[in-house]
Design a protein around this motif. Structure first.
Motif, PDB file in Angstrom:
ATOM      1  N   THR A  11       5.012 -48.142 -16.623  1.00  0.00           N
ATOM      2  CA  THR A  11       3.990 -49.155 -16.881  1.00  0.00           C
ATOM      3  C   THR A  11       2.676 -48.965 -16.129  1.00  0.00           C
ATOM      4  N   GLU A  12       2.542 -47.935 -15.317  1.00  0.00           N
ATOM      5  CA  GLU A  12       1.254 -47.671 -14.638  1.00  0.00           C
ATOM      6  C   GLU A  12       0.944 -46.181 -14.719  1.00  0.00           C
ATOM      7  N   GLU A  13       0.498 -45.756 -15.887  1.00  0.00           N
ATOM      8  CA  GLU A  13       0.305 -44.342 -16.146  1.00  0.00           C
ATOM      9  C   GLU A  13      -1.159 -44.127 -16.551  1.00  0.00           C
ATOM     10  N   ALA A  14      -1.810 -43.135 -15.965  1.00  0.00           N
ATOM     11  CA  ALA A  14      -3.264 -43.045 -15.992  1.00  0.00           C
ATOM     12  C   ALA A  14      -3.774 -41.960 -16.926  1.00  0.00           C
ATOM     13  N   PHE A  15      -5.013 -42.161 -17.394  1.00  0.00           N
ATOM     14  CA  PHE A  15      -5.724 -41.125 -18.129  1.00  0.00           C
ATOM     15  C   PHE A  15      -7.211 -41.265 -17.844  1.00  0.00           C
ATOM     16  N   ALA A  16      -7.960 -40.214 -18.176  1.00  0.00           N
ATOM     17  CA  ALA A  16      -9.421 -40.237 -18.110  1.00  0.00           C
ATOM     18  C   ALA A  16      -9.950 -39.363 -19.231  1.00  0.00           C
ATOM     19  N   PRO A  17     -10.810 -39.887 -20.094  1.00  0.00           N
ATOM     20  CA  PRO A  17     -11.348 -39.056 -21.165  1.00  0.00           C
ATOM     21  C   PRO A  17     -12.272 -37.980 -20.596  1.00  0.00           C
ATOM     22  N   PRO A  18     -12.347 -36.825 -21.245  1.00  0.00           N
ATOM     23  CA  PRO A  18     -13.225 -35.753 -20.740  1.00  0.00           C
ATOM     24  C   PRO A  18     -14.667 -36.202 -20.571  1.00  0.00           C
ATOM     25  N   GLU A  19     -15.149 -37.102 -21.427  1.00  0.00           N
ATOM     26  CA  GLU A  19     -16.529 -37.576 -21.315  1.00  0.00           C
ATOM     27  C   GLU A  19     -16.779 -38.264 -19.970  1.00  0.00           C
ATOM     28  N   LEU A  20     -15.782 -39.027 -19.503  1.00  0.00           N
ATOM     29  CA  LEU A  20     -15.949 -39.716 -18.229  1.00  0.00           C
ATOM     30  C   LEU A  20     -15.826 -38.738 -17.065  1.00  0.00           C
ATOM     31  N   MET A  21     -14.905 -37.792 -17.150  1.00  0.00           N
ATOM     32  CA  MET A  21     -14.793 -36.784 -16.094  1.00  0.00           C
ATOM     33  C   MET A  21     -16.094 -36.013 -15.952  1.00  0.00           C
ATOM     34  N   THR A  22     -16.710 -35.661 -17.065  1.00  0.00           N
ATOM     35  CA  THR A  22     -17.991 -34.947 -17.023  1.00  0.00           C
ATOM     36  C   THR A  22     -19.065 -35.811 -16.384  1.00  0.00           C
ATOM     37  N   LEU A  23     -19.110 -37.080 -16.740  1.00  0.00           N
ATOM     38  CA  LEU A  23     -20.107 -37.989 -16.166  1.00  0.00           C
ATOM     39  C   LEU A  23     -19.913 -38.137 -14.673  1.00  0.00           C
ATOM     40  N   TRP A  24     -18.670 -38.280 -14.234  1.00  0.00           N
ATOM     41  CA  TRP A  24     -18.400 -38.369 -12.796  1.00  0.00           C
ATOM     42  C   TRP A  24     -18.887 -37.121 -12.070  1.00  0.00           C
ATOM     43  N   ARG A  25     -18.596 -35.944 -12.635  1.00  0.00           N
ATOM     44  CA  ARG A  25     -19.024 -34.690 -11.991  1.00  0.00           C
ATOM     45  C   ARG A  25     -20.546 -34.614 -11.921  1.00  0.00           C
ATOM     46  N   ASP A  26     -21.209 -35.034 -12.976  1.00  0.00           N
ATOM     47  CA  ASP A  26     -22.671 -35.040 -12.967  1.00  0.00           C
ATOM     48  C   ASP A  26     -23.201 -35.969 -11.883  1.00  0.00           C
ATOM     49  N   MET A  27     -22.589 -37.118 -11.728  1.00  0.00           N
ATOM     50  CA  MET A  27     -23.014 -38.059 -10.688  1.00  0.00           C
ATOM     51  C   MET A  27     -22.842 -37.439  -9.305  1.00  0.00           C
ATOM     52  N   LEU A  28     -21.716 -36.787  -9.088  1.00  0.00           N
ATOM     53  CA  LEU A  28     -21.468 -36.167  -7.794  1.00  0.00           C
ATOM     54  C   LEU A  28     -22.475 -35.065  -7.489  1.00  0.00           C
ATOM     55  N   GLY A  29     -22.948 -34.396  -8.540  1.00  0.00           N
ATOM     56  CA  GLY A  29     -23.863 -33.274  -8.335  1.00  0.00           C
ATOM     57  C   GLY A  29     -25.312 -33.658  -8.240  1.00  0.00           C
ATOM     58  N   THR A  30     -25.690 -34.830  -8.773  1.00  0.00           N
ATOM     59  CA  THR A  30     -27.110 -35.152  -8.869  1.00  0.00           C
ATOM     60  C   THR A  30     -27.505 -36.484  -8.251  1.00  0.00           C
ATOM     61  N   ALA A  31     -26.612 -37.463  -8.231  1.00  0.00           N
ATOM     62  CA  ALA A  31     -26.987 -38.805  -7.788  1.00  0.00           C
ATOM     63  C   ALA A  31     -27.019 -38.881  -6.266  1.00  0.00           C
ATOM     64  N   THR A  32     -27.827 -39.781  -5.754  1.00  0.00           N
ATOM     65  CA  THR A  32     -27.912 -40.026  -4.319  1.00  0.00           C
ATOM     66  C   THR A  32     -27.435 -41.444  -4.024  1.00  0.00           C
ATOM     67  N   GLY A  33     -27.058 -41.672  -2.769  1.00  0.00           N
ATOM     68  CA  GLY A  33     -26.626 -42.994  -2.356  1.00  0.00           C
ATOM     69  C   GLY A  33     -25.336 -43.455  -2.999  1.00  0.00           C
ATOM     70  N   LEU A  34     -24.475 -42.505  -3.362  1.00  0.00           N
ATOM     71  CA  LEU A  34     -23.223 -42.868  -4.022  1.00  0.00           C
ATOM     72  C   LEU A  34     -22.294 -43.619  -3.077  1.00  0.00           C
ATOM     73  N   ASP A  35     -21.467 -44.480  -3.661  1.00  0.00           N
ATOM     74  CA  ASP A  35     -20.465 -45.194  -2.879  1.00  0.00           C
ATOM     75  C   ASP A  35     -19.520 -44.189  -2.228  1.00  0.00           C
ATOM     76  N   PRO A  36     -19.258 -44.314  -0.918  1.00  0.00           N
ATOM     77  CA  PRO A  36     -18.400 -43.320  -0.246  1.00  0.00           C
ATOM     78  C   PRO A  36     -16.978 -43.293  -0.784  1.00  0.00           C
ATOM     79  N   GLY A  37     -16.476 -44.425  -1.279  1.00  0.00           N
ATOM     80  CA  GLY A  37     -15.153 -44.415  -1.870  1.00  0.00           C
ATOM     81  C   GLY A  37     -15.099 -43.599  -3.141  1.00  0.00           C
ATOM     82  N   PHE A  38     -16.136 -43.697  -3.957  1.00  0.00           N
ATOM     83  CA  PHE A  38     -16.233 -42.876  -5.167  1.00  0.00           C
ATOM     84  C   PHE A  38     -16.289 -41.400  -4.796  1.00  0.00           C
ATOM     85  N   VAL A  39     -17.070 -41.051  -3.809  1.00  0.00           N
ATOM     86  CA  VAL A  39     -17.191 -39.646  -3.397  1.00  0.00           C
ATOM     87  C   VAL A  39     -15.847 -39.127  -2.904  1.00  0.00           C
TER      88      VAL A  39
END
Length: 343
Positions: A11-39
């Motif tokens: 009942t607690e099984e996870a997924f992430a669509p490729p579109e979101l994984m790509t967006l997360w990677r882009d944020m990590l590579g380009t965005a500033t001031g990111l939440d440390p928990g997200f990083v």
């Protein structure tokens, strides 16, 4: 795994669509001031070179043959699948709403391909509560059986009344909310992060248990008495604190010490037994499972694996061997989930 006389519903099984994984990677590579928990959380699974990080990232994005093969190897008959943390809750509101729709469409397609194996939960963007409520309704139309909230949204919690349209929609549709951990917010994470304790080892439970407790003490379940919440990891430690929660909440109300602690209709433990269900994700340990069954009630405890983060086949047989009878075992693995999620 050998066939047994019940379905194993995880009942607690996870997924992430490729579109979101790509967006997360882009944020990590380009965005500033990111939440440390997200990083810390996403930075590991999206960019780290370790075998664990790459294997989890690959499995998160698979809603087909690899996931089914892993389920078959472990004897899992059905997964209840939800968008992994932090989901869309780290994005700007407009982008979060759009990405939640994408994630739900991808999951709905997989559930349609494998209706006997996959059940979905609706991802929403709490940043925009009216849009989130609308997406809950759309998700119900897609056949989803609950709502996934990956805990806080930029440090804000569901006890905040601005999020109550989400709770109202869930209660009106009689659909449960799965309150899933994410990394603690900026205001909470530093002592955990510097000790390497911000994730599943401890920080997740601290943050999510606090979230649920805030909902209880703020009177959320008095305002929404039919609201159902499912929480993993055997309740993020709250069942083990029931006595002290009740005692200290009553003492705080009597003393008037905190403006935020006001009388509520019941004791904190009453709401945990009435409005909350817990799953065993990541907690394949007989003493803890049996304790939760005793203090919350056997109908309140459901099986979960925590795939793909904790894919350990031996943990399935560990829970097959709980010291309970066959009727109780079927309820634990199957019928409790069927009742809670309306399968």
């Amino acid at each position: 795994m050998a066939k047994v006389g019940y379905l194993r519903i995880a009942t607690e099984e996870a997924f992430a669509p490729p579109e979101l994984m790509t967006l997360w990677r882009d944020m990590l590579g380009t965005a500033t001031g990111l939440d440390p928990g997200f990083v810390s959380l996403v930075g590991f699974y999206a960019r780290h070179g370790s075998e664990r990080a790459s294997t989890v990232a690959e499995r998160l994005q698979d809603l087909g043959e690899r996931r089914l093969a892993d389920m078959d190897a472990a004897g899992i008959d059905r997964q209840i699948i939800s968008l992994t943390a932090p989901g869309v809750q780290v994005l700007a509101p407009d982008r979060a709403v759009a990405m939640a729709i994408v994630a739900n469409d991808r999951l709905a397609e997989a559930c349609q391909r494998h209706p006997d194996r996959f059940t979905g939960l609706t991802a929403v963007a709490p940043q925009d509560p009216p849009a989130a409520a609308q997406e809950i309704e759309r998700g119900a139309g897609l056949g989803f059986k609950g709502v996934i909230i990956n805990s806080h949204t930029y440090g804000e919690y569901l006890d905040n009344q601005r999020f109550w349209p989400i709770l109202e929609a869930a209660e009106a549709l009689d659909t449960p909310i799965y309150l899933h951990p994410t990394a603690p917010p900026r205001t909470m994470i530093q002592p955990l992060l510097e000790a390497g304790l911000d994730g599943a080892i401890y920080g997740f439970a601290v943050e999510t248990g606090m979230h649920l407790l805030r909902m209880i003490t703020a009177g959320v379940f008095d305002r929404f008495p039919r609201l159902r919440v499912v929480v993993g990891h055997l309740g993020e430690a709250l069942p083990f604190w029931l006595y002290r929660l009740d005692y200290m909440h009553a003492a705080s109300v009597r003393s008037g010490r905190y403006d935020a602690i006001r009388p509520i209709a019941g004791k904190p433990s009453d709401y945990l037994r009435r409005n909350v269900w817990v799953t065993t994700s990541g907690m394949a340990w007989h003493p803890a499972i049996m304790f939760c069954r005793e203090v919350l009630g056997p109908d309140r405890v459901l099986y979960a694996m925590d795939y793909p983060y904790q894919y350990v086949i031996e943990e399935v047989s560990t829970q097959d061997n709980l010291p309970i009878d066959e009727t109780a075992r079927k309820a634990f693995f199957q019928t409790n989930a069927e009742l809670v999620f309306g399968l």
